[in-house]
Motif scaffolding. Structure first.
Motif, PDB file in Angstrom:
ATOM      1  N   MET A   1      -1.536 -60.768  -4.444  1.00 41.99           N
ATOM      2  CA  MET A   1      -0.412 -60.739  -3.904  1.00 41.99           C
ATOM      3  C   MET A   1       0.267 -61.156  -4.952  1.00 41.99           C
ATOM      4  N   LYS A   2       1.901 -61.053  -4.851  1.00 42.95           N
ATOM      5  CA  LYS A   2       2.658 -61.627  -5.856  1.00 42.95           C
ATOM      6  C   LYS A   2       3.863 -62.151  -5.342  1.00 42.95           C
ATOM      7  N   TYR A   3       4.062 -63.946  -5.788  1.00 48.20           N
ATOM      8  CA  TYR A   3       5.567 -63.723  -5.405  1.00 48.20           C
ATOM      9  C   TYR A   3       6.396 -63.128  -5.336  1.00 48.20           C
ATOM     10  N   PRO A   4       7.495 -62.795  -4.273  1.00 47.92           N
ATOM     11  CA  PRO A   4       8.893 -62.024  -4.342  1.00 47.92           C
ATOM     12  C   PRO A   4      10.057 -62.429  -5.053  1.00 47.92           C
ATOM     13  N   GLU A   5      10.679 -61.734  -6.211  1.00 41.97           N
ATOM     14  CA  GLU A   5      11.212 -61.788  -6.919  1.00 41.97           C
ATOM     15  C   GLU A   5      11.427 -63.137  -7.731  1.00 41.97           C
ATOM     16  N   PRO A   6      13.190 -63.215  -6.142  1.00 48.62           N
ATOM     17  CA  PRO A   6      13.355 -64.354  -5.852  1.00 48.62           C
ATOM     18  C   PRO A   6      12.757 -65.735  -7.340  1.00 48.62           C
ATOM     19  N   ILE A   7      11.920 -65.602  -6.279  1.00 44.69           N
ATOM     20  CA  ILE A   7      11.172 -67.455  -5.948  1.00 44.69           C
ATOM     21  C   ILE A   7      10.186 -67.464  -7.660  1.00 44.69           C
ATOM     22  N   SER A   8       9.479 -65.619  -8.468  1.00 40.34           N
ATOM     23  CA  SER A   8       8.593 -66.040  -9.111  1.00 40.34           C
ATOM     24  C   SER A   8      10.204 -65.966 -11.197  1.00 40.34           C
ATOM     25  N   LYS A   9      10.972 -65.461 -10.453  1.00 40.83           N
ATOM     26  CA  LYS A   9      12.092 -65.902 -11.482  1.00 40.83           C
ATOM     27  C   LYS A   9      12.937 -67.007 -11.873  1.00 40.83           C
ATOM     28  N   LEU A  10      12.726 -67.825 -10.894  1.00 39.51           N
ATOM     29  CA  LEU A  10      12.695 -69.207 -10.543  1.00 39.51           C
ATOM     30  C   LEU A  10      11.668 -69.989 -11.396  1.00 39.51           C
ATOM     31  N   ILE A  11      10.027 -70.001 -10.741  1.00 34.03           N
ATOM     32  CA  ILE A  11       8.977 -70.824 -11.338  1.00 34.03           C
ATOM     33  C   ILE A  11       9.471 -70.338 -12.682  1.00 34.03           C
ATOM     34  N   ASP A  12       9.387 -69.136 -13.433  1.00 31.58           N
ATOM     35  CA  ASP A  12       9.660 -69.065 -14.888  1.00 31.58           C
ATOM     36  C   ASP A  12      11.057 -70.056 -15.244  1.00 31.58           C
ATOM     37  N   SER A  13      12.242 -69.306 -14.338  1.00 33.10           N
ATOM     38  CA  SER A  13      12.924 -71.259 -14.768  1.00 33.10           C
ATOM     39  C   SER A  13      12.167 -72.242 -15.221  1.00 33.10           C
ATOM     40  N   TYR A  14      11.988 -72.432 -14.069  1.00 32.33           N
ATOM     41  CA  TYR A  14      11.172 -73.970 -14.720  1.00 32.33           C
ATOM     42  C   TYR A  14      10.598 -73.955 -15.435  1.00 32.33           C
ATOM     43  N   MET A  15       9.455 -73.301 -15.324  1.00 32.94           N
ATOM     44  CA  MET A  15       8.957 -73.558 -16.401  1.00 32.94           C
ATOM     45  C   MET A  15       8.879 -73.192 -18.616  1.00 32.94           C
TER      46      MET A  15
ATOM     47  N   LYS B   1       2.787 -71.013   0.075  1.00 33.86           N
ATOM     48  CA  LYS B   1       2.062 -71.448  -0.810  1.00 33.86           C
ATOM     49  C   LYS B   1       0.538 -70.716  -1.221  1.00 33.86           C
ATOM     50  N   ASP B   2       0.210 -71.359   0.517  1.00 40.46           N
ATOM     51  CA  ASP B   2      -0.991 -71.419   0.077  1.00 40.46           C
ATOM     52  C   ASP B   2      -1.852 -69.722   0.535  1.00 40.46           C
ATOM     53  N   ILE B   3      -0.501 -68.857   0.880  1.00 43.23           N
ATOM     54  CA  ILE B   3      -1.264 -67.876   1.196  1.00 43.23           C
ATOM     55  C   ILE B   3      -1.281 -67.421  -0.556  1.00 43.23           C
ATOM     56  N   MET B   4      -0.589 -67.204  -1.580  1.00 46.73           N
ATOM     57  CA  MET B   4      -0.784 -67.196  -2.474  1.00 46.73           C
ATOM     58  C   MET B   4      -2.309 -67.176  -2.977  1.00 46.73           C
ATOM     59  N   ALA B   5      -2.375 -68.658  -2.791  1.00 46.75           N
ATOM     60  CA  ALA B   5      -4.247 -69.039  -3.602  1.00 46.75           C
ATOM     61  C   ALA B   5      -5.093 -68.241  -2.468  1.00 46.75           C
ATOM     62  N   ILE B   6      -4.479 -67.643  -1.726  1.00 46.56           N
ATOM     63  CA  ILE B   6      -6.109 -67.475  -1.160  1.00 46.56           C
ATOM     64  C   ILE B   6      -5.778 -65.714  -1.849  1.00 46.56           C
ATOM     65  N   ASP B   7      -4.722 -65.563  -1.774  1.00 45.39           N
ATOM     66  CA  ASP B   7      -4.698 -63.837  -1.671  1.00 45.39           C
ATOM     67  C   ASP B   7      -5.055 -64.002  -3.060  1.00 45.39           C
ATOM     68  N   ASP B   8      -5.012 -64.730  -3.856  1.00 43.02           N
ATOM     69  CA  ASP B   8      -5.527 -64.819  -5.273  1.00 43.02           C
ATOM     70  C   ASP B   8      -6.712 -64.331  -5.379  1.00 43.02           C
ATOM     71  N   MET B   9      -7.699 -64.500  -4.445  1.00 43.51           N
ATOM     72  CA  MET B   9      -9.032 -64.902  -4.708  1.00 43.51           C
ATOM     73  C   MET B   9     -10.115 -63.469  -4.377  1.00 43.51           C
ATOM     74  N   ASN B  10      -9.107 -62.538  -3.845  1.00 45.32           N
ATOM     75  CA  ASN B  10      -9.317 -60.916  -3.613  1.00 45.32           C
ATOM     76  C   ASN B  10     -10.534 -60.861  -3.121  1.00 45.32           C
ATOM     77  N   SER B  11     -11.361 -61.697  -2.144  1.00 47.34           N
ATOM     78  CA  SER B  11     -12.017 -61.488  -1.148  1.00 47.34           C
ATOM     79  C   SER B  11     -11.020 -61.357   0.420  1.00 47.34           C
ATOM     80  N   TYR B  12     -10.340 -61.625   0.395  1.00 46.67           N
ATOM     81  CA  TYR B  12      -9.755 -62.025   2.208  1.00 46.67           C
ATOM     82  C   TYR B  12      -8.753 -61.133   1.842  1.00 46.67           C
ATOM     83  N   ASN B  13      -8.549 -59.740   3.016  1.00 45.04           N
ATOM     84  CA  ASN B  13      -8.060 -58.139   2.855  1.00 45.04           C
ATOM     85  C   ASN B  13      -6.904 -58.637   4.472  1.00 45.04           C
ATOM     86  N   GLY B  14      -7.262 -59.196   5.717  1.00 39.10           N
ATOM     87  CA  GLY B  14      -5.793 -59.630   6.828  1.00 39.10           C
ATOM     88  C   GLY B  14      -5.125 -60.072   6.572  1.00 39.10           C
TER      89      GLY B  14
END
Lengths: 199, 199
Positions: free
Chosen positions: B1-15, A89-102
């Motif tokens: 970056m988006k989470y893989p579908e199985p986890i993003s669907k589960l997140i939606d369910s929990y929400m 989930k840390d990857i998500m947080a960092i990748d969402d800021m769109n300033s790291y592309n490695g």
């Protein structure tokens, strides 16, 4: 009076989730009863699917539905830096800021002798293999959390990797953007002074 | 970056659950990944079972796995009083105190014209039939919540039932036991004064 078994079992299941006590679990269970049958079935399917369809990327340890994750497969990303995180989930947080592309590498935790987590329990061997077999990597950015365990893990990794001639960096510690100096804790303030930059 | 579908669907369910936002849902979804496969399967089964195996008691509207709930089937209970609640979980709260041994009736909500809930949407017809076909009932205790809607529903029921010669009572309103007068709200204090008793 006891609840009928189907509902008390569902309450127990909800109580396994982090931060959910009996009252909230009961509320959730009764809410479930009021949901559409198809929605509940979908929820159940999503639970099983998340557990069975997801695996860990063979390169970086991120979660993925395939053998390799979408980031490792993306050749458009900068192949010369690897950013090391504790959890996917840390990857998500960092990748969402769109300033790291490695690239990324997921440790799956931090060193914590108290909890019985040593280097063997983390994806460190995978990381070392990756660095050994891939000459393109020039920099390792260690982005473990700013906790004592995260710090210790960063130091441990730096010691392992530096001899191979790879630059090792750590995310900056200092004041949060928008925060007041007055309310900063001592350790943060100390880090901010030590890491001061010329303007 | 988006989470893989199985986890993003589960997140939606929990929400979909009450009071759960994206951050908490994400935390729950990743926690699910770390759970034993058998536990996750059990959780999924419990969700489906709660929705499919439970129904409403044909007498009182409580949840049950059979045609009639355990309270309605219990002949040892006082058959002369019926306590009317909004939801099945209210029965649990009242029955747990072990000082009421009569029967219950679940309305399934309260009258709320704003939300489109009229007498037809509640189990009121079921209650009236029950009173008509059962001479044993002498008192109806109305235990809807102490909200404006709960109050209005209580008044409505009292008007319907009183002509049949059944005593209708309402739970007492007043100060919570252990509370300070200083912090009581105006309406509660007013109820407490109006409902004062000689000692």
């Amino acid at each position: 009076m006891k609840y009928p078994e189907p509902i008390s079992k569902l309450i127990d299941s909800y109580m396994m989730l982090p931060g959910i006590g009996r009252k909230t679990a009961t509320r959730m269970a009764f809410f479930t009863l009021s949901m559409d049958k198809s929605r509940v079935q979908e929820f159940a399917d999503n639970l099983v699917s998340a557990k069975t369809d997801l695996r860990y990327c063979k390169i970086c340890g991120n979660i993925t539905t395939d053998e390799f994750c979408s980031i490792c497969k993306d050749e458009g990303r900068d192949q010369s830096t690897i950013l090391v995180v504790e959890q996917p989930k840390d990857i998500m947080a960092i990748d969402d800021m769109n300033s790291y592309n490695g690239l990324y590498h997921v440790l799956g935790g931090v060193l914590s002798p108290v909890d019985g987590v040593g280097p063997e329990e983390l994806n460190i061997k995978l990381l070392l293999n990756r660095l050994r077999t891939n000459d393109a990597v020039k920099e390792l950015i260690i982005a473990t959390n700013a906790t004592p365990e995260g710090e210790a893990t960063a130091q441990y990794l730096a010691k392992l990797v530096k001899p191979a001639g790879i630059k090792v960096t750590r995310l900056a510690h200092g004041l949060s953007v928008g925060s007041d100096i007055e309310y900063a804790d001592e350790m943060t303030l100390k880090s901010a002074v030590q890491g001061r930059r010329e303007i």
